[in-house]
Design a protein around this motif. Sequence first.
Motif, PDB file in Angstrom:
ATOM      1  N   LEU A 594      42.931  43.579  42.783  1.00 39.58           N
ATOM      2  CA  LEU A 594      43.992  42.944  42.000  1.00 39.58           C
ATOM      3  C   LEU A 594      45.144  42.526  42.903  1.00 39.58           C
ATOM      4  CD1 LEU A 594      44.547  44.958  38.696  1.00 39.58           C
ATOM      5  CD2 LEU A 594      43.640  42.649  38.939  1.00 39.58           C
ATOM      6  N   LYS A 595      45.704  41.364  42.584  1.00 39.67           N
ATOM      7  CA  LYS A 595      46.927  40.930  43.257  1.00 39.67           C
ATOM      8  C   LYS A 595      48.061  40.978  42.248  1.00 39.67           C
ATOM      9  CE  LYS A 595      47.270  37.841  46.531  1.00 39.67           C
ATOM     10  NZ  LYS A 595      47.325  36.572  47.326  1.00 39.67           N
ATOM     11  N   ALA A 596      49.132  41.691  42.616  1.00 42.88           N
ATOM     12  CA  ALA A 596      50.301  41.844  41.748  1.00 42.88           C
ATOM     13  C   ALA A 596      51.202  40.615  41.863  1.00 42.88           C
ATOM     14  CB  ALA A 596      51.065  43.103  42.136  1.00 42.88           C
ATOM     15  N   PRO A 597      52.104  40.425  40.911  1.00 37.12           N
ATOM     16  CA  PRO A 597      53.039  39.297  40.991  1.00 37.12           C
ATOM     17  C   PRO A 597      53.840  39.273  42.287  1.00 37.12           C
ATOM     18  CG  PRO A 597      53.085  40.235  38.800  1.00 37.12           C
ATOM     19  CD  PRO A 597      52.240  41.150  39.632  1.00 37.12           C
ATOM     20  N   ASP A 598      54.099  40.460  42.895  1.00 36.91           N
ATOM     21  CA  ASP A 598      54.857  40.490  44.151  1.00 36.91           C
ATOM     22  C   ASP A 598      53.980  40.214  45.370  1.00 36.91           C
ATOM     23  OD1 ASP A 598      53.364  42.783  44.485  1.00 36.91           O
ATOM     24  OD2 ASP A 598      55.069  44.166  44.495  1.00 36.91           O
ATOM     25  N   GLY A 599      52.684  39.938  45.146  1.00 40.25           N
ATOM     26  CA  GLY A 599      51.790  39.608  46.243  1.00 40.25           C
ATOM     27  C   GLY A 599      51.021  40.770  46.812  1.00 40.25           C
ATOM     28  N   SER A 600      51.350  41.992  46.436  1.00 42.82           N
ATOM     29  CA  SER A 600      50.605  43.148  46.945  1.00 42.82           C
ATOM     30  C   SER A 600      49.211  43.198  46.333  1.00 42.82           C
ATOM     31  CB  SER A 600      51.370  44.438  46.641  1.00 42.82           C
ATOM     32  OG  SER A 600      51.520  44.602  45.234  1.00 42.82           O
ATOM     33  N   ILE A 601      48.289  43.783  47.071  1.00 41.48           N
ATOM     34  CA  ILE A 601      46.880  43.843  46.651  1.00 41.48           C
ATOM     35  C   ILE A 601      46.438  45.303  46.633  1.00 41.48           C
ATOM     36  CG2 ILE A 601      44.525  43.210  47.286  1.00 41.48           C
ATOM     37  CD1 ILE A 601      45.630  40.656  48.509  1.00 41.48           C
ATOM     38  N   PHE A 602      45.721  45.686  45.591  1.00 40.64           N
ATOM     39  CA  PHE A 602      45.276  47.071  45.477  1.00 40.64           C
ATOM     40  C   PHE A 602      44.024  47.133  44.602  1.00 40.64           C
ATOM     41  CE2 PHE A 602      48.489  46.086  42.362  1.00 40.64           C
ATOM     42  CZ  PHE A 602      47.943  46.528  41.170  1.00 40.64           C
ATOM     43  N   SER A 603      43.368  48.281  44.633  1.00 38.91           N
ATOM     44  CA  SER A 603      42.150  48.491  43.839  1.00 38.91           C
ATOM     45  C   SER A 603      42.523  48.983  42.450  1.00 38.91           C
ATOM     46  CB  SER A 603      41.236  49.508  44.526  1.00 38.91           C
ATOM     47  OG  SER A 603      41.898  50.756  44.645  1.00 38.91           O
ATOM     48  N   HIS A 604      41.564  48.875  41.538  1.00 33.67           N
ATOM     49  CA  HIS A 604      41.743  49.371  40.169  1.00 33.67           C
ATOM     50  C   HIS A 604      40.383  49.825  39.651  1.00 33.67           C
ATOM     51  CE1 HIS A 604      42.516  49.508  35.854  1.00 33.67           C
ATOM     52  NE2 HIS A 604      43.806  49.537  36.146  1.00 33.67           N
ATOM     53  N   GLU A 605      40.366  50.951  38.902  1.00 34.36           N
ATOM     54  CA  GLU A 605      39.088  51.516  38.437  1.00 34.36           C
ATOM     55  C   GLU A 605      38.257  50.525  37.639  1.00 34.36           C
ATOM     56  OE1 GLU A 605      42.065  52.899  37.767  1.00 34.36           O
ATOM     57  OE2 GLU A 605      42.051  55.076  38.106  1.00 34.36           O
ATOM     58  N   ASP A 606      38.914  49.680  36.862  1.00 35.02           N
ATOM     59  CA  ASP A 606      38.173  48.733  36.028  1.00 35.02           C
ATOM     60  C   ASP A 606      37.384  47.726  36.858  1.00 35.02           C
ATOM     61  OD1 ASP A 606      39.104  49.946  33.792  1.00 35.02           O
ATOM     62  OD2 ASP A 606      40.395  48.316  33.123  1.00 35.02           O
ATOM     63  N   LEU A 607      37.754  47.559  38.106  1.00 41.33           N
ATOM     64  CA  LEU A 607      37.087  46.586  38.974  1.00 41.33           C
ATOM     65  C   LEU A 607      36.126  47.264  39.946  1.00 41.33           C
ATOM     66  CD1 LEU A 607      40.119  44.251  39.773  1.00 41.33           C
ATOM     67  CD2 LEU A 607      38.480  44.106  37.889  1.00 41.33           C
ATOM     68  N   GLU A 608      35.752  48.505  39.637  1.00 42.79           N
ATOM     69  CA  GLU A 608      34.835  49.273  40.478  1.00 42.79           C
ATOM     70  C   GLU A 608      33.647  49.740  39.630  1.00 42.79           C
ATOM     71  OE1 GLU A 608      38.247  50.864  43.596  1.00 42.79           O
ATOM     72  OE2 GLU A 608      37.406  52.275  42.132  1.00 42.79           O
ATOM     73  N   LEU A 609      32.740  50.481  40.248  1.00 41.29           N
ATOM     74  CA  LEU A 609      31.536  50.936  39.566  1.00 41.29           C
ATOM     75  C   LEU A 609      31.642  52.420  39.258  1.00 41.29           C
ATOM     76  CD1 LEU A 609      30.620  48.429  41.474  1.00 41.29           C
ATOM     77  CD2 LEU A 609      28.321  49.181  40.871  1.00 41.29           C
ATOM     78  N   LEU A 610      31.203  52.789  38.082  1.00 40.71           N
ATOM     79  CA  LEU A 610      31.241  54.180  37.641  1.00 40.71           C
ATOM     80  C   LEU A 610      30.091  54.951  38.270  1.00 40.71           C
ATOM     81  CD1 LEU A 610      32.837  55.974  35.547  1.00 40.71           C
ATOM     82  CD2 LEU A 610      30.867  55.620  34.049  1.00 40.71           C
ATOM     83  N   SER A 611      30.374  56.207  38.656  1.00 33.23           N
ATOM     84  CA  SER A 611      29.304  57.047  39.182  1.00 33.23           C
ATOM     85  C   SER A 611      29.658  58.519  39.014  1.00 33.23           C
ATOM     86  CB  SER A 611      29.027  56.720  40.653  1.00 33.23           C
ATOM     87  OG  SER A 611      27.817  57.333  41.068  1.00 33.23           O
ATOM     88  N   THR A 612      28.830  59.366  39.638  1.00 28.67           N
ATOM     89  CA  THR A 612      28.966  60.817  39.515  1.00 28.67           C
ATOM     90  C   THR A 612      29.917  61.345  40.579  1.00 28.67           C
ATOM     91  OG1 THR A 612      26.952  60.960  40.848  1.00 28.67           O
ATOM     92  CG2 THR A 612      26.712  61.206  38.470  1.00 28.67           C
ATOM     93  N   SER A 613      30.903  62.106  40.156  1.00 29.94           N
ATOM     94  CA  SER A 613      31.931  62.612  41.067  1.00 29.94           C
ATOM     95  C   SER A 613      31.512  63.942  41.678  1.00 29.94           C
ATOM     96  CB  SER A 613      33.247  62.803  40.304  1.00 29.94           C
ATOM     97  OG  SER A 613      34.185  63.494  41.088  1.00 29.94           O
ATOM     98  N   LYS A 614      31.925  64.156  42.943  1.00 28.82           N
ATOM     99  CA  LYS A 614      31.636  65.451  43.585  1.00 28.82           C
ATOM    100  C   LYS A 614      32.435  66.577  42.920  1.00 28.82           C
ATOM    101  CE  LYS A 614      35.126  65.876  47.238  1.00 28.82           C
ATOM    102  NZ  LYS A 614      35.370  66.153  48.653  1.00 28.82           N
TER     103      LYS A 614
END
Length: 910
Positions: A594-614
Amino acid sequence: MATYKHFFFNSIANSEKFKAPPMMGAKPQIPKRNRITHSEKHLQQFNIIWETKKQLEIQREAEQIPTKEGTYLSFTSSVDHDLITKSLEDLRKGIRLLNIKEIVGENDHTSVRATVYIPKGKEGAFMGKIKAYRDNNNTSVVFQDQQDHNLITEEINKLGNNIHLKTIKDVNKKGIVQTKATISLPVGQEDYFIAETQRLFPEGKVIISPHNADLVNSIEDVGQALLESFWMDNIELIPDGYSKWCEVWLNINTKQNIERQQIEQFLTLIGNIDIEAKYHANGLEVIIFPERAVLLIKANRDQLIELILQSDLLAEFRACQEPAGFWVNESAVEQQGWVEDVLRRVEIIDTSVKICLLDSGVNNGHQLLKPLIDDHNTLTVTAAWGTDDHYRERGGHGTLMAGIAGYGHLEQLLTSSGNIILTHKICSVKILPRPGQEETPTELWGNVTAQAIARSEIQNPNIFLIYCLSITAKEGINMGRPSSWSGAIDNLAFGEGQNQRLIIISGGNIKDEELWQNYPESNYVTSIQNPAQSWNALIIGAYTEKTIVQNRDFREHLPIANQGELSPYSSTSIMWEKKWPSRPDVVFEGGNLLKAPDGSIFSHEDLELLSTSKTFGIKPFDTINATSAAVAQAAWFTAKIAFQYPNAWPETVRGLVIHSADWNPMMLNQIQAQQGNRKSFRNLLRTFGYGIPNLERALYSQESAFTFISQEHIQPFNFKKDSRTDTETNEIHFFNLPWPSELLLEMGETPVTFKVTLSYFIEPGAGEMGWKDKYRYGSHGLRFDVNNVGEKEDDFRKRVNKAAREEDEEIYTNAGASRWVVGKDNRSNGSVHSDYWKGTAADLSTCHYIAVYPIVGWWRERKHLGKVETSTRYSLIISLETPNQEIELYTTVKNMVEIPIEINNTLREP
């Protein structure tokens, strides 16, 4: 749609011309009915439907609310019986079959439900069919011996009771001449007619067939279509009380090229009822198929119902893939409920296929992983490292990889309701030291990989192991030149030519916000990582379909990549030297940013794949992204192929993954790839490989799309006669495919796609000296060629094989090169070569001669190493496909293959 296993051959034979008989297939299961009561029941249902519709239109008109012109009807079969869906559609009257859904009831009993659109003015169409079924018989009488037509006519018409003969004719059935009469028989006269006919003509056979009998008898109930009729997924996923992104499939007119006009009308309509459509940077997100358009809309139950009342264009609704953040952000108790739901539906199949994760370890105490991996299969290269997942992030790494490698798309499984069949298991070998422990020296990476593979094979004898490696390094990359690590992997995959291994490697990631700011140009200049230079491994890159974030706090944020484009995490080989293989081979989902209005870029859970956590003791789910997520999906995908075809070689499984892949329009647009522009297709290959693999295509042939697979041995080189110093190429393999030539000629201008994939493993050159030249790095190379349109077998042999020519005979050898989409130069590097071309069926009717031949490698050049006379393996995969699903390509070839045919698959040089 019926599916079939691919054709596997040990040798390919010359074909005989053969035209397939019509497919017989199993007869539909239709219940017996009382014609009068069954007809009256349906006529009453239709009367209620039309009266209800009329009253609704009056009410909505009074309230000045728009109403659609036509009507959506829902037809349902009896439990465990068929519905004659093909008779529900009448294109001449504009009656369209929109969707078909199997409904699972108690004790797994099923019924079939079909949704049909009836245009205004055609409301009486089905009532007319029911009345014809109720009131008229179309009765056939077949006489085994030829009779006097006048006598038959006279006797039938004497029966009275409004029984009279309509037609009479002679038919020739398998050389026996028979007489067939068609009689008009009123309801209630059946028993009388049968008794009298058998008395008059004992040799006759009476078949009473009411008009529309199969259709009407197959229908149990009919009613106005509700939202559930259009919803193709689990109905529990219908957004109730809140808006949610959904796929809407529109029934559009692509034949008359008015689909854009219809889509614009639909957008206006949904705007009037406050339904949001999904747009990306280049405009509306819409995919257009023949007679269908797919859009993303954000709506709730009430809005979807209102859409059904107003729009004449609907075909179906589907749940948009649920973003992973939905589950990650649920409480531990709620997540546990989802885990238990999955476990209730898990069915474990006895299997000899395992995915071996070479990673950070796996915490196999996770409830979802217990059916897949036991303590005996949590291994490590060094005891001090342990076997648990030590990765510093909360979800771990190896455990996240295991969830996807074992289950595939967890989001889809969680939102479904069917059984989950586990056809493979998991093995984990830890290849990384824990934080604070001594790092493995670069020169030992290949050795550690070899040790890990050895441990897994000792633990799992007689198991088909698929090795999945997502650990990569930026060191050791030099414009695609092999490294000691990638060379070791090539050697492990080759396995001395007898114990070949399937190794899958991620291409490596971009994890730098500064580079993300310059997407996708930064991806084009960021190299695939070590050891993904490997020639024999299957190399995986990443694309993304994930563009939606549910949280309204992020509504002003934009995804970096548009739907279907390169994942911002994925590296490429565009900057590599041309002589090295294109990487990746294929791409899977890798997530977005995701790119924020201020130009910063970061990840978000909705844009990743679900899996089994350790950390399953806290929460069982977490997310994973980038080429790690992609390579885990690839491992799951290949395991499905290995289970389906237990005799398939690793070369074949790799080949089927690549053979099944294709680029979507967004990829072609992002690279601006144009057929005929070889450079653009080279960049396409070096960014996306051969595209997105299709599991259905990899596993099955269809009636209109068949696949041949031939697993062969070849000896590429030999010493010349009476010499142990002079070497030469040894043999060419020539395939004359069982080809549906007559059928293709009949198809004429029908478009078809012809695809060839050649997959084999090379033995890597010994020492760094061999890595300076592509011919010396590879022990050998293989290439394929196909005869041109109209090119006869003998001419083709002479063109591809000089030994088949007369002395000093000159042959023009470049004909037909431009027909291939990828192009000979683009497909020729590495140890897997795939290409396709589109043409008419008539043109392809003669293109069934294929040659596989060797090119120079170090086995021949470095004869002192004693490899000149080595035999090796390859897999040749050929498919033919037409968009016309009514054409019986598969059955035609199947009938040809089942006929004894002369073996003729190789030519040897003298």
